[in-house]
Design an enzyme around this catalytic site. Structure first.
Site, PDB file in Angstrom:
ATOM      1  N   LEU A 183       9.410   5.842  18.797  1.00  0.00           N
ATOM      2  CA  LEU A 183       9.845   5.591  20.169  1.00  0.00           C
ATOM      3  C   LEU A 183       8.731   4.889  20.952  1.00  0.00           C
ATOM      4  O   LEU A 183       8.918   3.802  21.457  1.00  0.00           O
ATOM      5  CB  LEU A 183      10.237   6.924  20.820  1.00  0.00           C
ATOM      6  N   SER A 217      11.551   6.639   8.483  1.00  0.00           N
ATOM      7  CA  SER A 217      11.144   6.321   9.850  1.00  0.00           C
ATOM      8  C   SER A 217      11.590   4.916  10.205  1.00  0.00           C
ATOM      9  O   SER A 217      11.342   3.970   9.467  1.00  0.00           O
ATOM     10  CB  SER A 217       9.617   6.431   9.958  1.00  0.00           C
ATOM     11  N   GLU A 229       0.825  -1.193   0.000  1.00  0.00           N
ATOM     12  CA  GLU A 229       0.000   0.000   0.000  1.00  0.00           C
ATOM     13  C   GLU A 229       0.869   1.256   0.000  1.00  0.00           C
ATOM     14  O   GLU A 229       1.947   1.287   0.584  1.00  0.00           O
ATOM     15  CB  GLU A 229      -0.936  -0.019   1.207  1.00  0.00           C
ATOM     16  N   ASN A 232      -3.966   5.109  16.132  1.00  0.00           N
ATOM     17  CA  ASN A 232      -5.012   4.780  15.154  1.00  0.00           C
ATOM     18  C   ASN A 232      -5.533   3.383  15.428  1.00  0.00           C
ATOM     19  O   ASN A 232      -4.762   2.485  15.743  1.00  0.00           O
ATOM     20  CB  ASN A 232      -4.433   4.844  13.739  1.00  0.00           C
ATOM     21  N   CYS A 281      -1.181   5.988   9.771  1.00  0.00           N
ATOM     22  CA  CYS A 281      -0.055   5.230  10.314  1.00  0.00           C
ATOM     23  C   CYS A 281      -0.513   3.930  10.949  1.00  0.00           C
ATOM     24  O   CYS A 281      -1.420   3.918  11.756  1.00  0.00           O
ATOM     25  CB  CYS A 281       0.632   6.013  11.433  1.00  0.00           C
TER      26      CYS A 281
HETATM   27  N1  SAH Z   1       8.701   0.592  10.346  1.00  0.00           N
HETATM   28  C1  SAH Z   1       8.912   1.969  10.463  1.00  0.00           C
HETATM   29  C2  SAH Z   1       8.141   2.792   9.460  1.00  0.00           C
HETATM   30  C3  SAH Z   1       6.719   2.397   9.175  1.00  0.00           C
HETATM   31  S1  SAH Z   1       5.530   2.601  10.431  1.00  0.00           S
HETATM   32  C4  SAH Z   1       8.619   2.434  11.859  1.00  0.00           C
HETATM   33  O1  SAH Z   1       8.068   1.675  12.630  1.00  0.00           O
HETATM   34  O2  SAH Z   1       9.015   3.550  12.179  1.00  0.00           O
HETATM   35  C5  SAH Z   1       5.169   4.355  10.368  1.00  0.00           C
HETATM   36  C6  SAH Z   1       4.774   4.948  11.714  1.00  0.00           C
HETATM   37  O3  SAH Z   1       3.445   4.557  12.105  1.00  0.00           O
HETATM   38  C7  SAH Z   1       5.671   4.505  12.857  1.00  0.00           C
HETATM   39  O4  SAH Z   1       5.994   5.594  13.673  1.00  0.00           O
HETATM   40  C8  SAH Z   1       4.793   3.535  13.594  1.00  0.00           C
HETATM   41  O5  SAH Z   1       5.236   3.351  14.889  1.00  0.00           O
HETATM   42  C9  SAH Z   1       3.455   4.217  13.466  1.00  0.00           C
HETATM   43  N2  SAH Z   1       2.316   3.378  13.801  1.00  0.00           N
HETATM   44  C10 SAH Z   1       2.179   2.053  13.613  1.00  0.00           C
HETATM   45  N3  SAH Z   1       0.959   1.648  14.036  1.00  0.00           N
HETATM   46  C11 SAH Z   1       0.318   2.758  14.485  1.00  0.00           C
HETATM   47  C12 SAH Z   1      -0.983   2.997  15.021  1.00  0.00           C
HETATM   48  N4  SAH Z   1      -1.858   2.013  15.176  1.00  0.00           N
HETATM   49  N5  SAH Z   1      -1.309   4.268  15.365  1.00  0.00           N
HETATM   50  C13 SAH Z   1      -0.428   5.286  15.186  1.00  0.00           C
HETATM   51  N6  SAH Z   1       0.807   5.117  14.672  1.00  0.00           N
HETATM   52  C14 SAH Z   1       1.178   3.866  14.333  1.00  0.00           C
END
Ligand code: SAH
Ligand code: SF4
Length: 347
Positions: free
Chosen positions: A219, A195, A96, A294, A337
């Site tokens: 983080l 990221s 996606e 989310n 996200c």
């Molecule tokens: N794998 C990398 C990049 C993809 S995820 C990473 O983890 O940084 C992109 C962002 O979405 C990351 O900051 C991740 O932690 C966040 N993310 C994943 N699931 C989420 C959710 N349910 N709600 C909000 N942010 C989320």
């Protein structure tokens, strides 16, 4: 289809290889320049688009090479204008990608892997594990697809779709460079953001790159036991080591990293959690992005109430730490996200 597996994609050739090819085909040297222009500067989507190349030569190229652009399986449009695509590559793997327009800007969120092996508890991508890593070309093709669909130039790209970029490091760096190439898509390095969930060797390598690419670190908790539960895939990269690697990155590059912090009710929004986060950030160059979690079908966790999120923002600011609250885009089409999933085909 059979043929496309055996032939090489013409866009994987270097400029020198294209020059050799043109010579081999008995064509004048300027044809090589024209072909390169179509491939690298104009981001052509097929041989047919190379209108200043004689048809016969185009046919010869097509007999020897593929031009494997991804196929759009579905497209959903959000009420905020974001578009989420399910794109399929030649081997049937799909990922996606999200396009997010705002005024005269267009931002694209790309996937670097189909699925993800890190298994974060709150993320829909990690739920089904990893299918495979993408090639640099496949990452760049997502950006080109969105650019063509909107009919606009892409002004920024975030590597925040499916997958962990720093476990697919070579392809990630190559894709960043293709997007940044002044003779190609020419997207400024500062507008290219990667990221990571905190893969330390990747952070170290990223710090060594000469370009000014932007770094974001997921983080989500500065308390080790909480982080281990939320992000089991990066347990071995402990918080003190992560902190050290990030400080080295800052020293080396002078650039400000962003921490992403998805706020989850009762898990990382308690008083001790807030204090640990302030401690982790205080006195360092950084920016904290607070994101209300989310919803995903992958977990029962809930977003923190907005009041708590605002409290944390104020507390961080009081300690001199820059913090913003980010509202996810494309929530209504599950494009926000952590909502990107692997397979939609069976539905
Ligand atoms: N794998 C990398 C990049 C993809 S995820 C990473 O983890 O940084 C992109 C962002 O979405 C990351 O900051 C991740 O932690 C966040 N993310 C994943 N699931 C989420 C959710 N349910 N709600 C909000 N942010 C989320
Ligand atoms: Fe993978 Fe990032 Fe999702 Fe974690 S948050 S499972 S690292 S895509």
């Amino acid at each position: 289809m059979e043929r496309s597996h055996r032939l090489r994609d013409i866009r994987s050739l270097t400029e020198e290889e294209i020059a050799d090819l043109v010579k081999e085909l008995g064509q004048p040297a300027f044809r090589a320049k024209q072909i390169c222009e179509w491939i690298f500067a104009k981001q052509a989507g097929s041989f047919d688009e190379m209108t200043n190349i004689p048809k016969k030569l185009r046919e010869e190229l097509a007999a020897r090479f593929t031009f494997a652009t991804p196929t759009e399986i579905t497209k959903q449009v959000s009420h905020d204008g974001s578009r989420k695509y399910l794109l399929q590559f030649a081997d049937g793997t799909s990922v996606e990608t999200v396009g997010m327009p705002s005024r005269n800007k267009l931002s694209v969120c790309v996937s670097t892997q189909a699925g993800c092996a890190m298994g974060c508890a709150f993320c829909a991508t990690g739920f089904n594990g990893l299918t495979r890593s993408l090639t640099a070309r496949e990452i760049v093709d997502q950006v080109i697809h969105v650019s063509r669909d909107f009919g606009e130039r892409v002004t920024s790209v975030v590597f925040m779709g499916q997958g962990e970029p720093f476990v697919n490091m070579d392809a990630t760096v190559e894709a960043l460079r293709i997007l940044n190439d002044p003779d190609g898509m020419a997207i400024g390095a500062r507008h290219l953001t990667v990221s990571t969930c905190g893969v330390i060797p990747g952070i170290r390598r990223f710090a060594e790159l000469p370009e000014q690419f932007t770094l974001a670190i997921s983080l989500h908790s500065a308390v080790q036991s909480t982080r281990n539960k939320l992000m089991p895939g990066v347990k071995k990269y402990t918080l003190p080591r992560l902190h050290e690697a990030i400080q080295q990155y800052v020293e080396k590059t002078g650039r400000r990293p962003t921490y992403e912090f998805a706020m989850i009710e009762g898990i990382n929004d308690t008083n001790p959690e807030m204090e640990a986060l302030i401690d982790f950030c205080r006195g360092t160059l950084c920016h904290v992005n607070l994101i209300p979690l989310n919803d995903t079908p992958a977990s029962l966790m809930k977003p923190s109430p907005m009041k708590k999120i605002e409290t944390l923002q104020k507390r961080l600011q009081m300690h001199g730490v820059e913090a913003t609250i980010r509202n996810s885009r494309g929530n209504d089409i599950d494009a926000a996200c952590g909502q990107l999933k692997q397979k939609h085909l069976a539905r």
